[in-house]
Design a protein around this motif. Structure first.
Motif, PDB file in Angstrom:
ATOM      1  N   THR A   1       3.731 -12.359   1.342  1.00 40.66           N
ATOM      2  CA  THR A   1       3.767 -12.380  -0.121  1.00 40.66           C
ATOM      3  C   THR A   1       4.146 -13.778  -0.592  1.00 40.66           C
ATOM      4  O   THR A   1       5.101 -14.377  -0.078  1.00 40.66           O
TER       5      THR A   1
ATOM      6  N   ARG B   1      -0.573  -3.513  -2.841  1.00 45.97           N
ATOM      7  CA  ARG B   1       0.854  -3.255  -2.649  1.00 45.97           C
ATOM      8  C   ARG B   1       1.009  -2.176  -1.596  1.00 45.97           C
ATOM      9  O   ARG B   1       0.070  -1.482  -1.231  1.00 45.97           O
ATOM     10  N   GLY B   2       2.223  -2.006  -1.122  1.00 40.38           N
ATOM     11  CA  GLY B   2       2.488  -0.979  -0.132  1.00 40.38           C
ATOM     12  C   GLY B   2       2.173  -1.448   1.280  1.00 40.38           C
ATOM     13  O   GLY B   2       1.730  -2.575   1.497  1.00 40.38           O
TER      14      GLY B   2
ATOM     15  N   GLY C   1       9.918  -5.243  -2.918  1.00 44.24           N
ATOM     16  CA  GLY C   1       9.750  -3.914  -2.342  1.00 44.24           C
ATOM     17  C   GLY C   1      10.756  -3.593  -1.257  1.00 44.24           C
ATOM     18  O   GLY C   1      10.666  -2.532  -0.632  1.00 44.24           O
TER      19      GLY C   1
ATOM     20  N   ASP D   1       7.553 -10.476   3.838  1.00 43.59           N
ATOM     21  CA  ASP D   1       7.393  -9.225   3.101  1.00 43.59           C
ATOM     22  C   ASP D   1       7.693  -9.474   1.629  1.00 43.59           C
ATOM     23  O   ASP D   1       8.393 -10.434   1.275  1.00 43.59           O
ATOM     24  N   ASP D   2       7.192  -8.604   0.801  1.00 45.63           N
ATOM     25  CA  ASP D   2       7.462  -8.698  -0.629  1.00 45.63           C
ATOM     26  C   ASP D   2       8.926  -8.341  -0.877  1.00 45.63           C
ATOM     27  O   ASP D   2       9.330  -7.191  -0.690  1.00 45.63           O
TER      28      ASP D   2
END
Length: 592
Positions: free
Chosen positions: A107, A60-61, A559, A555-556
């Motif tokens: 993702t 993650r991140g 988040g 992108d996720d």
């Protein structure tokens, strides 16, 4: 054994129904999840049956220099997921004929499913009509109609959709169109799709008198002079006009539908629940599949008309199981009331006009008998119920009829309900099908819109209670009611979190206390949608044995702030293991 397809990405969100556990360093920890109630345990690669699944796989991140942009993946064979895990662990499944799709930094989520849409009539309306979305004044409406009239004879119909009734100073009337386009047959569908506003010429062609009677709550409004105003309310009355629309050839209709479904897929949808199956739905779906493939799965629930006789119920029951490769018929749709904007919803007390106090079914005992008819045959029902009394009556009837094994019963829209109804959904196992975009797009926080003025501030405050229903244990399946709401799921899901149009930062939110988190919103179009369709053992998660319906985001979305989610590029959608790459496109603010 080698698999057919491997998708590699940075992150896989396998199950949105559960929050991943956090350790003391505030980093995600591997955590077992059960998914939607009753779903089988996932079996990640390298584990045995019954071992725990992970809610999320991969780092993650922000991506770092350590080469983790393709850290995890999903392996697919025969249209189903066979493994989820680290890229290195999936390597033994890769063979010479395995198609490997790499999405660096991306993702992968379970495929998004719009739980309430109208793909056939919506696509045909858009393809053949004038788009009135965003036309905030009558002058703007007339300008768009005048543009459409260029090059047409005076006898050619001009049809339109998404008419905002707030453009009229008083009750909607088609007589005003005589000022801008005299003598033209004009018919415009209102934004809620439960009424038409037609010109005098169109009213004359349809033979409207203002004295019509109907078996349901439909009506043709008449003015003080006794003549039709052009406001044609609810389905039976609307059919009198729609019967005179120009025919759309099957090949043209199928082209409209195929085009719109492709746009919806580009927004991230891998499926939708069509809450209708009227003509030419079957012919259109078969035509598309004869000449190619549907871009997404479609679950169709035919409408049982209000106050219809038992032979019509039997006809709808006989449609169950009809199917093509990516579409099938399952369930029965009812409309217990109309809409608050039209004054045809069923509330406990009248609105400011003395309306919104009666059901669409004039004989509610016939509705009770019809729901029982389908429940006894194991057919799940979905009831359109907007007003609080309609929701209460629907829940009462469903409780009497009892559950069916195939899928849960559903109550759709649920626009305004009191506190005492919140826990009944979970207690009865009834899915709440909500479209919060109706609130964010069609009402205003200052209460100056037609919906709010009609039902009053106390009922407005209880509008689209997504937060409260979830907190009371209900399954909330989210939809757009497309083409009534925006079809791009990224837009609708962002609205659910902001309780305002995502592209309007200066607009005040409506019922802000009902806002959802990103995970809750996306679960409403994955795990909850699967549960609502009785498909919780096959859809809504990324786990071995599940159908390989996936959405790949750049992108996720969990988040990202809601404001950034509509621009989160959809790199691909996967339906039954078939990968469809997409060119990143800007989100649509209205319809796709």
């Amino acid at each position: 054994m080698h698999c057919d397809v491997i998708l590699l990405a940075r992150h896989v969100v396998a199950d949105l129904a559960e929050e991943p556990a956090q350790d003391t360093a505030d980093e995600p920890a591997d955590e077992a999840v059960d998914g939607p109630p009753g779903g089988p345990a996932a079996v990640p690669i390298g584990t045995s049956a019954g071992a725990p699944a992970e809610a999320a796989v991969g780092p993650r991140g922000p991506a770092g220099p350590g080469g983790d942009a393709l850290a995890v993946g999903v392996a697919i064979s025969d249209g189903r997921v066979v493994a989820v895990g680290d890229a290195s662990a999936l390597a033994p499944l890769r063979g010479p004929r395995t198609a490997v799709h790499e999405f660096p930094g991306a993702t992968i989520l379970p495929g998004l499913v719009d739980a309430h849409a109208h793909p056939v009539w919506g696509s045909i309306s858009i393809g053949s009509g004038v788009d009135l979305s965003g036309a905030a004044t009558l002058d703007e409406v007339c300008a768009r109609l005048a543009e459409a009239a260029r090059g047409r004879t005076t006898d050619e119909w001009i049809t339109g959709y998404d008419l905002d009734v707030n453009v009229f100073d008083g009750p909607p009337t088609g007589r005003l169109f005589e000022k801008c386009l005299p003598g033209r047959p004009i018919s415009l569908m209102t934004r809620d799709a439960h009424a038409l506003v037609v010109s005098p010429r169109a009213a004359g062609i349809a033979g409207l008198t203002g004295r019509e009677t109907f078996t349901d709550a439909s009506c043709v409004e008449a003015g003080p002079d006794g003549l039709p105003t052009g406001h044609v309310v609810e389905l039976q009355a609307m059919d009198l006009v729609l019967a005179h629309y120009p025919d759309v050839p099957l090949d043209t209709a199928a082209g409209y539908v195929r085009h719109q479904l492709a746009l919806l897929a580009r927004g991230g949808l891998t499926g939708l629940h069509a809450l209708d199956f009227s003509e030419p739905s079957e012919a259109v779906y078969r035509h598309i599949e004869e000449h190619g493939e549907l871009p997404l799965r479609i679950r169709c629930s035919p409408l049982v008309p209000a106050d219809s006789p038992p032979d019509e119920w039997q006809r709808v029951a006989g449609l169950q199981g009809l199917r093509g490769r990516r579409w099938h018929v399952e369930g029965a749709k009812f409309m217990l009331d109309g809409t608050a904007d039209n004054g045809t919803a069923w509330f406990d007390r009248p609105d400011s006009h003395g309306e919104n106090r009666e059901p669409l079914w004039r004989d509610v005992e016939a509705y009770r008998a019809a729901v029982r008819f389908f429940a006894e045959r194991g057919i799940p029902t979905a009831t359109h119920a907007i007003g609080d009394r309609a929701v209460r009556f629907a829940l009462d009837v469903i409780e009497e009829a009892g559950p069916v094994a195939r899928a849960p019963h559903r109550v759709e829209h649920v626009e305004s309900i009191p506190d005492d109804l919140l826990d009944r959904f979970a207690r009865l196992g009834v899915v709440a099908g909500l479209q919060p975009v109706h609130g964010t797009r069609h009402t205003r926080a200052d209460g100056t819109d037609n919906w709010s003025r009609r039902i009053g501030p106390d009922r407005v405050a209880r509008g689209w209670r997504t937060r409260d229903l979830l907190d009371h244990g209900a399954v909330v399946a989210l939809g757009s009611d497309w083409p009534i709401g925006p079809g791009d799921p990224r837009v609708g899901l962002a609205d659910c979190q902001l309780r305002r149009p995502v592209e309007e930062p200066d607009t005040a939110p409506v019922q802000p206390g009902q806002a959802l988190s990103a995970r809750e919103a996306y679960a409403g179009m994955t795990a909850a949608a699967a549960y609502a369709a009785g498909a919780r053992a096959e859809l809504g998660r990324i786990a071995p044995g599940y159908l390989a319906d996936l959405t790949v985001f750049a992108d996720d979305p969990l988040g990202l702030p809601p404001e950034a989610q509509p621009a989160n590029a959809v790199l691909a959608t996967v339906v039954g293991g078939a990968v469809q790459p997409h060119t990143p496109a800007s989100p649509t603010k209205g319809r796709s």
